[in-house]
Design a protein around this motif. Structure first.
Motif, mmCIF file in Angstrom:
data_model
loop_
_atom_site.group_PDB
_atom_site.id
_atom_site.type_symbol
_atom_site.label_atom_id
_atom_site.label_comp_id
_atom_site.label_asym_id
_atom_site.label_seq_id
_atom_site.Cartn_x
_atom_site.Cartn_y
_atom_site.Cartn_z
ATOM 1 N N VAL A 1 47.027 58.400 38.975
ATOM 2 C CA VAL A 1 48.576 58.141 39.346
ATOM 3 C C VAL A 1 48.975 56.638 38.714
ATOM 4 O O VAL A 1 50.133 56.097 39.121
ATOM 5 C CB VAL A 1 48.947 57.962 40.788
ATOM 6 C CG1 VAL A 1 48.294 59.407 41.322
ATOM 7 C CG2 VAL A 1 47.614 57.136 41.368
ATOM 8 N N GLY A 2 48.035 56.072 37.752
ATOM 9 C CA GLY A 2 48.766 54.770 37.127
ATOM 10 C C GLY A 2 48.182 53.673 37.679
ATOM 11 O O GLY A 2 48.622 52.809 37.164
ATOM 12 N N ARG A 3 47.308 53.603 38.702
ATOM 13 C CA ARG A 3 46.701 52.266 38.940
ATOM 14 C C ARG A 3 45.324 51.796 38.426
ATOM 15 O O ARG A 3 44.819 52.583 37.633
ATOM 16 C CB ARG A 3 46.331 52.725 40.527
ATOM 17 C CG ARG A 3 47.331 53.078 41.616
ATOM 18 C CD ARG A 3 46.697 53.402 42.885
ATOM 19 N NE ARG A 3 45.970 54.676 42.687
ATOM 20 C CZ ARG A 3 45.653 55.506 43.890
ATOM 21 N NH1 ARG A 3 45.888 55.093 45.085
ATOM 22 N NH2 ARG A 3 44.862 56.644 43.880
ATOM 23 N N ASP A 4 45.414 50.481 38.358
ATOM 24 C CA ASP A 4 44.378 49.790 37.357
ATOM 25 C C ASP A 4 42.958 50.144 38.050
ATOM 26 O O ASP A 4 42.660 49.975 39.081
ATOM 27 C CB ASP A 4 44.579 48.523 37.580
ATOM 28 C CG ASP A 4 43.542 47.646 36.647
ATOM 29 O OD1 ASP A 4 43.143 48.101 35.735
ATOM 30 O OD2 ASP A 4 43.213 46.406 37.017
ATOM 31 N N LEU A 5 42.199 50.945 37.034
ATOM 32 C CA LEU A 5 40.945 51.478 37.585
ATOM 33 C C LEU A 5 39.987 50.252 37.661
ATOM 34 O O LEU A 5 39.133 50.354 38.932
ATOM 35 C CB LEU A 5 40.276 52.468 36.498
ATOM 36 C CG LEU A 5 38.860 52.977 36.841
ATOM 37 C CD1 LEU A 5 39.049 53.844 37.866
ATOM 38 C CD2 LEU A 5 38.474 53.774 35.646
ATOM 39 N N LEU A 6 40.165 49.180 37.141
ATOM 40 C CA LEU A 6 39.082 47.994 37.146
ATOM 41 C C LEU A 6 39.359 47.347 38.564
ATOM 42 O O LEU A 6 38.335 47.034 39.273
ATOM 43 C CB LEU A 6 39.293 47.137 36.105
ATOM 44 C CG LEU A 6 38.354 45.680 36.166
ATOM 45 C CD1 LEU A 6 36.846 46.230 36.219
ATOM 46 C CD2 LEU A 6 38.463 44.860 34.823
ATOM 47 N N SER A 7 40.576 46.862 38.893
ATOM 48 C CA SER A 7 40.868 46.441 40.066
ATOM 49 C C SER A 7 40.578 47.162 41.241
ATOM 50 O O SER A 7 40.145 46.656 42.384
ATOM 51 C CB SER A 7 42.558 46.251 40.242
ATOM 52 O OG SER A 7 42.934 45.258 39.174
ATOM 53 N N ARG A 8 40.607 48.610 41.235
ATOM 54 C CA ARG A 8 40.036 49.486 42.250
ATOM 55 C C ARG A 8 38.521 49.535 42.511
ATOM 56 O O ARG A 8 37.962 49.439 43.755
ATOM 57 C CB ARG A 8 40.777 50.932 42.115
ATOM 58 C CG ARG A 8 42.199 51.193 42.228
ATOM 59 C CD ARG A 8 42.751 52.456 41.968
ATOM 60 N NE ARG A 8 42.043 53.347 42.894
ATOM 61 C CZ ARG A 8 42.710 53.441 44.311
ATOM 62 N NH1 ARG A 8 43.720 52.612 44.634
ATOM 63 N NH2 ARG A 8 41.871 54.368 45.192
ATOM 64 N N LEU A 9 37.989 49.178 41.097
ATOM 65 C CA LEU A 9 36.558 49.292 41.387
ATOM 66 C C LEU A 9 35.947 48.019 42.131
ATOM 67 O O LEU A 9 35.122 47.918 42.882
ATOM 68 C CB LEU A 9 35.803 49.213 39.998
ATOM 69 C CG LEU A 9 35.742 50.756 39.299
ATOM 70 C CD1 LEU A 9 35.214 50.650 37.939
ATOM 71 C CD2 LEU A 9 34.692 51.615 40.205
ATOM 72 N N LEU A 10 36.773 46.976 41.696
ATOM 73 C CA LEU A 10 36.330 45.558 42.237
ATOM 74 C C LEU A 10 36.724 45.626 43.834
ATOM 75 O O LEU A 10 35.716 45.243 44.616
ATOM 76 C CB LEU A 10 37.224 44.401 41.445
ATOM 77 C CG LEU A 10 36.807 44.402 40.114
ATOM 78 C CD1 LEU A 10 37.656 43.290 39.604
ATOM 79 C CD2 LEU A 10 35.307 43.556 40.027
#
Length: 325
Positions: free
Chosen positions: A109-118
């Motif tokens: 859905v276009g959310r930043d993958l790296l920020s979600r991992l952190l």
């Protein structure tokens, strides 16, 4: 010549003389450099700090904890903001690729993958720690009761533990999680913690049974020490070593089980709060076309579980008296 005189003409040393010689030898040995006695913990630490396996596992754990605690400040973007939504095309099955400011790209859905991992590392750490603490507390309670009282209480507690251990851990956790009408992070923690209780209970019960016949416990009973004091001052503290080591290993299992439950849909349904298992479950629909969405959370879970496993196995070897040099 009298029988009390030796062949050389000198009298044999008296009991007091022998005691003085032994005390002198003991003092000389204790004064020698590096020969002073050390505790089991100090001896274990000497081996651990030279063990590359332990150092690698400890480095992984420290990095994981630091990232989890600082994740709100380390994340470059809001993990819930759909900053790359314009690059998502469901018709062509396209998701945002890696680009400037978004090293790992975006999700479905276009959310930043790296920020979600952190940010997800914080939820994963919370689930693993809380599940282990609750399981440890329940196991300590059952193991202490069974090991201290013995008799029919011990038999009853151990039969319940045997029944729980006879069910595969993931199946038992899945069954417990399915009992709740609305899955959440709390249900995951409770399900994983319940699975760990019989492991700690059996381990502590065995250690306490070994302590019941030890010399210091028998001496305390002979001196008339109260049974409660014997249990909590002598038996329980000396039985916690293997349980603490097992808790380190269980942390790795708890993280994997929690991720499995979230992957199966029994975790928190609100994906605005990212968690690695939840991210892995959400990527299963596009794993054939975009395997990177599953690769990164799965890789994080594997590496963190490996770190806790390496530390736990190293602690077990270091605290084992058979391995003392």
């Amino acid at each position: 010549m009298s029988g009390s005189v030796s062949r050389s003409g000198s009298r044999p040393p008296t009991l007091g003389g022998r005691k003085e010689r032994l005390d002198a030898l003991a003092a000389t040995a204790a004064d020698g450099p590096g020969d002073a006695g050390v505790s089991l913990a100090a001896s274990a630490w000497r081996r651990l700090r030279r063990n590359p396996v332990f150092l690698l596992g400890a480095a992984i754990i420290v990095l994981f904890v630091v990232v989890a605690l600082l994740s709100p400040w380390l994340a470059a973007h809001d993990p819930t903001a759909r900053l790359l939504e314009g690059q998502v095309s469901r018709a062509r099955n396209e998701i945002p690729a890696a680009q400037e400011g978004f090293p790992l790209g975006g999700d479905q859905v276009g959310r930043d993958l790296l920020s979600r991992l952190l940010v997800g590392s914080q939820q994963t750490l919370m689930v693993g720690v809380f599940a282990t603490v609750i399981g440890l507390a329940g196991g300590l309670l059952l193991g202490t009761v069974a090991g201290a009282l013995g008799g029919w209480v011990d038999s009853l507690v151990m039969r319940v533990v045997d029944v729980m251990l006879s069910i595969p851990s993931l199946l038992l956790a899945f069954s417990i999680g399915a009992l709740f009408p609305s899955p959440s992070q709390f249900t995951v923690i409770l399900a994983v913690a319940t699975v760990q209780i019989p492991i700690f209970a059996r381990l502590l019960r065995g250690s306490m049974l070994a302590q019941r016949g030890s010399d210091h416990v028998l001496a305390a009973r002979a001196l008339g020490v109260r049974p409660r004091a014997i249990v909590f001052r002598h038996m329980l503290p000396n039985s916690l070593g293997p349980v603490i080591v097992q808790a380190t290993l269980v942390l790795a299992v708890a993280i994997i089980d929690a991720a499995a439950l979230s992957f199966l849909g029994l975790g928190n349904p609100d994906d605005s709060i990212p968690e690695w298992g939840q991210m892995l479950g959400g990527a299963q629909n596009v794993i054939d076309s975009h395997p990177n969405l599953a690769f990164w959370p799965a890789g994080c879970i594997i590496i963190v579980a490996l770190g806790f496993t390496l530390v736990g196995e190293s602690l077990r070897d270091a605290l084992d008296p058979k391995n003392r040099r």
